[in-house]
Scaffold this motif. Structure first.
Motif, PDB file in Angstrom:
ATOM      1  N   ARG A  94      32.653  19.584 -10.971  1.00  0.00           N
ATOM      2  CA  ARG A  94      32.902  19.531 -12.577  1.00  0.00           C
ATOM      3  C   ARG A  94      34.070  19.792 -13.092  1.00  0.00           C
ATOM      4  O   ARG A  94      34.909  19.046 -13.755  1.00  0.00           O
ATOM      5  CB  ARG A  94      31.737  20.270 -13.194  1.00  0.00           C
ATOM      6  CG  ARG A  94      31.511  20.417 -14.421  1.00  0.00           C
ATOM      7  CD  ARG A  94      30.817  18.889 -14.948  1.00  0.00           C
ATOM      8  NE  ARG A  94      31.722  18.521 -16.054  1.00  0.00           N
ATOM      9  CZ  ARG A  94      31.488  17.084 -16.485  1.00  0.00           C
ATOM     10  NH1 ARG A  94      30.569  16.183 -15.681  1.00  0.00           N
ATOM     11  NH2 ARG A  94      32.302  16.376 -17.086  1.00  0.00           N
ATOM     12  N   GLN A  95      34.872  20.690 -12.114  1.00  0.00           N
ATOM     13  CA  GLN A  95      36.247  21.036 -12.705  1.00  0.00           C
ATOM     14  C   GLN A  95      37.243  19.969 -12.397  1.00  0.00           C
ATOM     15  O   GLN A  95      38.076  19.556 -13.107  1.00  0.00           O
ATOM     16  CB  GLN A  95      36.707  22.241 -11.726  1.00  0.00           C
ATOM     17  CG  GLN A  95      38.035  22.766 -11.977  1.00  0.00           C
ATOM     18  CD  GLN A  95      38.398  23.917 -11.037  1.00  0.00           C
ATOM     19  OE1 GLN A  95      38.207  24.931 -11.273  1.00  0.00           O
ATOM     20  NE2 GLN A  95      38.924  23.639  -9.793  1.00  0.00           N
ATOM     21  N   ALA A  96      36.915  19.224 -11.148  1.00  0.00           N
ATOM     22  CA  ALA A  96      37.749  18.231 -11.044  1.00  0.00           C
ATOM     23  C   ALA A  96      37.651  17.008 -11.897  1.00  0.00           C
ATOM     24  O   ALA A  96      38.509  16.079 -12.356  1.00  0.00           O
ATOM     25  CB  ALA A  96      37.540  17.600  -9.447  1.00  0.00           C
ATOM     26  N   ILE A  97      36.121  16.888 -12.426  1.00  0.00           N
ATOM     27  CA  ILE A  97      36.076  15.583 -13.177  1.00  0.00           C
ATOM     28  C   ILE A  97      36.718  15.924 -14.794  1.00  0.00           C
ATOM     29  O   ILE A  97      37.443  15.048 -15.325  1.00  0.00           O
ATOM     30  CB  ILE A  97      34.535  15.398 -13.532  1.00  0.00           C
ATOM     31  CG1 ILE A  97      33.860  15.006 -12.168  1.00  0.00           C
ATOM     32  CG2 ILE A  97      34.345  14.686 -14.588  1.00  0.00           C
ATOM     33  CD1 ILE A  97      32.598  15.083 -12.271  1.00  0.00           C
ATOM     34  N   GLU A  98      36.496  17.231 -15.013  1.00  0.00           N
ATOM     35  CA  GLU A  98      37.394  17.590 -16.301  1.00  0.00           C
ATOM     36  C   GLU A  98      38.792  17.379 -16.330  1.00  0.00           C
ATOM     37  O   GLU A  98      39.275  16.978 -17.161  1.00  0.00           O
ATOM     38  CB  GLU A  98      36.992  19.261 -16.421  1.00  0.00           C
ATOM     39  CG  GLU A  98      35.426  19.214 -16.899  1.00  0.00           C
ATOM     40  CD  GLU A  98      34.971  18.921 -17.990  1.00  0.00           C
ATOM     41  OE1 GLU A  98      33.920  18.204 -18.049  1.00  0.00           O
ATOM     42  OE2 GLU A  98      36.058  18.500 -18.881  1.00  0.00           O
ATOM     43  N   HIS A  99      39.392  17.510 -14.979  1.00  0.00           N
ATOM     44  CA  HIS A  99      40.784  17.413 -14.817  1.00  0.00           C
ATOM     45  C   HIS A  99      41.141  15.973 -15.103  1.00  0.00           C
ATOM     46  O   HIS A  99      42.109  15.535 -15.724  1.00  0.00           O
ATOM     47  CB  HIS A  99      41.403  17.703 -13.597  1.00  0.00           C
ATOM     48  CG  HIS A  99      42.676  17.346 -13.362  1.00  0.00           C
ATOM     49  ND1 HIS A  99      43.826  17.519 -13.706  1.00  0.00           N
ATOM     50  CD2 HIS A  99      42.878  16.163 -12.371  1.00  0.00           C
ATOM     51  CE1 HIS A  99      44.477  16.884 -13.223  1.00  0.00           C
ATOM     52  NE2 HIS A  99      44.339  16.086 -12.312  1.00  0.00           N
ATOM     53  N   ASN A 100      40.329  14.916 -14.554  1.00  0.00           N
ATOM     54  CA  ASN A 100      40.308  13.731 -14.847  1.00  0.00           C
ATOM     55  C   ASN A 100      40.373  12.894 -15.980  1.00  0.00           C
ATOM     56  O   ASN A 100      40.978  12.366 -16.781  1.00  0.00           O
ATOM     57  CB  ASN A 100      39.612  12.805 -13.855  1.00  0.00           C
ATOM     58  CG  ASN A 100      39.964  12.871 -12.361  1.00  0.00           C
ATOM     59  OD1 ASN A 100      40.909  11.804 -11.970  1.00  0.00           O
ATOM     60  ND2 ASN A 100      39.748  13.672 -11.565  1.00  0.00           N
ATOM     61  N   LEU A 101      39.388  13.775 -16.893  1.00  0.00           N
ATOM     62  CA  LEU A 101      39.099  13.383 -18.316  1.00  0.00           C
ATOM     63  C   LEU A 101      40.399  13.903 -19.065  1.00  0.00           C
ATOM     64  O   LEU A 101      40.770  13.275 -19.852  1.00  0.00           O
ATOM     65  CB  LEU A 101      37.796  14.132 -18.871  1.00  0.00           C
ATOM     66  CG  LEU A 101      36.639  13.676 -18.095  1.00  0.00           C
ATOM     67  CD1 LEU A 101      35.359  14.269 -18.776  1.00  0.00           C
ATOM     68  CD2 LEU A 101      36.329  12.341 -17.869  1.00  0.00           C
ATOM     69  N   GLU A 102      40.794  14.849 -18.696  1.00  0.00           N
ATOM     70  CA  GLU A 102      42.046  15.258 -19.469  1.00  0.00           C
ATOM     71  C   GLU A 102      43.262  14.464 -19.247  1.00  0.00           C
ATOM     72  O   GLU A 102      44.164  14.095 -20.043  1.00  0.00           O
ATOM     73  CB  GLU A 102      42.604  16.834 -18.955  1.00  0.00           C
ATOM     74  CG  GLU A 102      43.819  17.086 -19.632  1.00  0.00           C
ATOM     75  CD  GLU A 102      44.510  18.448 -18.796  1.00  0.00           C
ATOM     76  OE1 GLU A 102      45.296  19.138 -19.338  1.00  0.00           O
ATOM     77  OE2 GLU A 102      44.334  18.730 -17.612  1.00  0.00           O
ATOM     78  N   CYS A 103      43.508  13.668 -18.117  1.00  0.00           N
ATOM     79  CA  CYS A 103      44.498  12.729 -17.607  1.00  0.00           C
ATOM     80  C   CYS A 103      43.943  11.585 -18.738  1.00  0.00           C
ATOM     81  O   CYS A 103      44.991  10.793 -19.090  1.00  0.00           O
ATOM     82  CB  CYS A 103      44.153  12.312 -16.154  1.00  0.00           C
ATOM     83  SG  CYS A 103      44.523  13.431 -15.017  1.00  0.00           S
ATOM     84  N   LEU A 104      42.801  11.233 -18.789  1.00  0.00           N
ATOM     85  CA  LEU A 104      42.689   9.934 -19.667  1.00  0.00           C
ATOM     86  C   LEU A 104      42.997  10.316 -21.057  1.00  0.00           C
ATOM     87  O   LEU A 104      43.711   9.375 -21.706  1.00  0.00           O
ATOM     88  CB  LEU A 104      41.079   9.722 -19.644  1.00  0.00           C
ATOM     89  CG  LEU A 104      40.445   9.395 -18.227  1.00  0.00           C
ATOM     90  CD1 LEU A 104      39.031   9.114 -18.475  1.00  0.00           C
ATOM     91  CD2 LEU A 104      41.162   8.282 -17.754  1.00  0.00           C
ATOM     92  N   ALA A 105      42.822  11.662 -21.565  1.00  0.00           N
ATOM     93  CA  ALA A 105      43.178  11.853 -22.832  1.00  0.00           C
ATOM     94  C   ALA A 105      44.670  11.678 -23.138  1.00  0.00           C
ATOM     95  O   ALA A 105      45.206  11.286 -24.028  1.00  0.00           O
ATOM     96  CB  ALA A 105      42.574  13.137 -23.132  1.00  0.00           C
ATOM     97  N   ILE A 106      45.265  12.347 -22.196  1.00  0.00           N
ATOM     98  CA  ILE A 106      46.853  12.463 -22.161  1.00  0.00           C
ATOM     99  C   ILE A 106      47.433  10.963 -22.138  1.00  0.00           C
ATOM    100  O   ILE A 106      48.156  10.543 -22.773  1.00  0.00           O
ATOM    101  CB  ILE A 106      47.636  13.223 -21.007  1.00  0.00           C
ATOM    102  CG1 ILE A 106      47.095  14.682 -21.117  1.00  0.00           C
ATOM    103  CG2 ILE A 106      49.123  12.926 -20.867  1.00  0.00           C
ATOM    104  CD1 ILE A 106      47.361  15.519 -19.782  1.00  0.00           C
TER     105      ILE A 106
END
Ligand code: LRH
Ligand code: MN
Length: 433
Positions: A158-170
């Protein structure tokens, strides 16, 4: 010391006559082969390959990193350096970013607004975002020591998925159009990883990322046969990459990093397979002698690079629906000025592309139909042996670039200038970037 533009003007003036002579000579040679040189200049002018933000500094190896003078310290400085490469070679109008190495600041210099402004100023755009769950960040709650998107513990995934979602937002804020996921997940010993369940977890995690993709974006998954895991890597080859991409979703495609294959693997054949399966998303171009060496593209196996582009141009000319691979460099520079390596590499990739457009495809198809192996190889070698340097240089000059980018760059004194402006980084330390 002069500006880059002055150096280009002065250096081009000194080389113009020679270029015109070489161009005219090549034009006559190609006329004899019923090839219009201007059509190839148009191909060279339209060619694009993105620069990795992590390629403008010294990469380092696991043993050591020997930073050079004037290392960029911020994303804004990396954008400046990529802008220099683009102003000289004119085929690199986009960068790929890596998070958190390139994470924007909340406010002030380095925030989203200032980054967008600097990109505009330097004539650059953002190509692909890259996530990083192969290193632990300071203060990170859960470690990726035993994996990330495929970790046995759901909380880590979940933590790793959240990081990827942050990359999408940036990436959405910075105008990117794709997201690239490479993970080092795998095992060092037999029995450490359950092979089938690890892939189940991988697909589940990637589906969560795919579901959050901004409109129009593509998701690239990058396979690698080994390292940092040394017995089994979860996404270890193109086959599993293709099958996972199909399970993840219709905007998920396979990315081919040339350094991620075992020695002597026929990469151009893998490229042809992925094209046929409509699953080729893009490339990380580099070169290697042994492992994932991330050396300058075309520096070790230029014929392989040409053969890869031979497959890509064949597909391009056939007009395969949806064929739009993203071309990106992914290199680590340890003994050269990174900007010179990026310029030379971008030109080598463009060279392979233009040479592939010189292949007499009708004659090749006939030779293949007649099982005439000698003729077929001769046809490919005739294209590969053609020195298309005048075409590449003419395309650069017409776009305001340099006839000899490295010479103009050195004459500009850019490296000495940034070395005087950017404090020398602390030496030593190991590990990339
Ligand atoms: C992994 C890789 C991947 C990156 C990294 C910098 O070897 O090729 O593409 O994220 O290098
Ligand atoms: Mn890569």
């Amino acid at each position: 010391m002069s500006t880059i533009a002055d150096a280009v003007e002065r250096d081009n003036a000194a080389r113009r006559a020679t270029l015109d002579e070489d161009y005219a000579h090549l034009e006559r040679q190609l006329e004899r082969r019923h090839v219009d040189i201007e059509a190839l200049v148009a191909r060279a002018t339209a060619f694009r390959v993105a620069i990795p933000s992590w390629g403008v500094g010294t990469g380092g190896t696991r043993f050591a990193r020997f930073p050079g003078p004037g290392e960029p310290r911020t994303l804004l400085e990396k954008i400046d350096d990529c802008g220099v490469v683009q102003s000289l070679v004119r085929v690199t109008p986009a960068m790929s970013l890596h998070i958190p190495w390139d994470k924007p600041r909340e406010s002030g210099p380095g925030d989203v607004a200032s980054i967008r402004a600097r990109l505009l100023e330097r004539g650059l755009a953002i190509e692909s975002m890259n996530s990083n769950t192969f290193q632990d960040q300071p203060g990170q709650p859960l470690s990726y020591k035993f994996g990330s998107l495929t970790h046995t513990n759901f909380a880590v995934r979940r933590q790793a998925i959240e990081h990827n979602l942050e990359c999408l937002a940036i990436g959405r804020d910075l105008g990117a159009s794709s997201h690239t996921v490479w993970i080092g997940d795998g095992g060092n010993f037999p029995g450490q990883i359950h092979f089938r369940h690890a892939i189940d977890r991988y697909v589940e995690s990637l589906q969560a990322i795919h579901a959050a993709l901004p409109d129009g974006w593509r998701l690239f998954i990058e396979h690698k046969c080994y390292e940092p895991a040394f017995y089994s890597t979860v996404l270890n080859d193109w086959g599993i990459s293709y099958l996972c991409a199909r399970e993840v979703g219709d905007r998920c495609l396979s990315l081919v990093d040339l350094g991620h294959h075992a020695p002597n693997v026929n990469i151009e054949q893998i490229v042809a397979q992925l094209i046929r399966l409509r699953a080729l998303g893009g490339f990380h171009f580099n070169d290697s002698k042994f492992g994932d060496d991330d050396l300058d593209s075309g520096s070790i196996k230029p014929f392989q690079l040409f053969l890869v582009f031979n497959e890509l141009v064949d597909a391009e000319l056939e007009g395969i629906p949806g064929f739009a691979p993203a071309y990106m460099l992914d290199q680590s520079h340890n003994v050269t000025d990174p900007l010179e390596s990026l310029m030379v590499s971008a030109m080598e990739v463009a060279r392979a592309y233009v040479q592939a457009h010189l292949v007499d495809r009708a004659a090749l198809a006939e030779a293949q139909a007649n099982n005439d192996a000698v003729r077929a190889l001769q046809i490919l070698k005739a294209a590969f042996r053609t020195d298309v340097s005048p075409i590449l240089a003419a395309a650069r000059v017409r776009e305001g670039g340099a006839i000899d980018p490295v010479a103009a760059y050195r004459a500009s004194g850019y490296r000495a200038r940034v070395a005087s402006q950017r404090p020398a980084p602390a030496t030593g330390g190991s590990g990339i970037v």
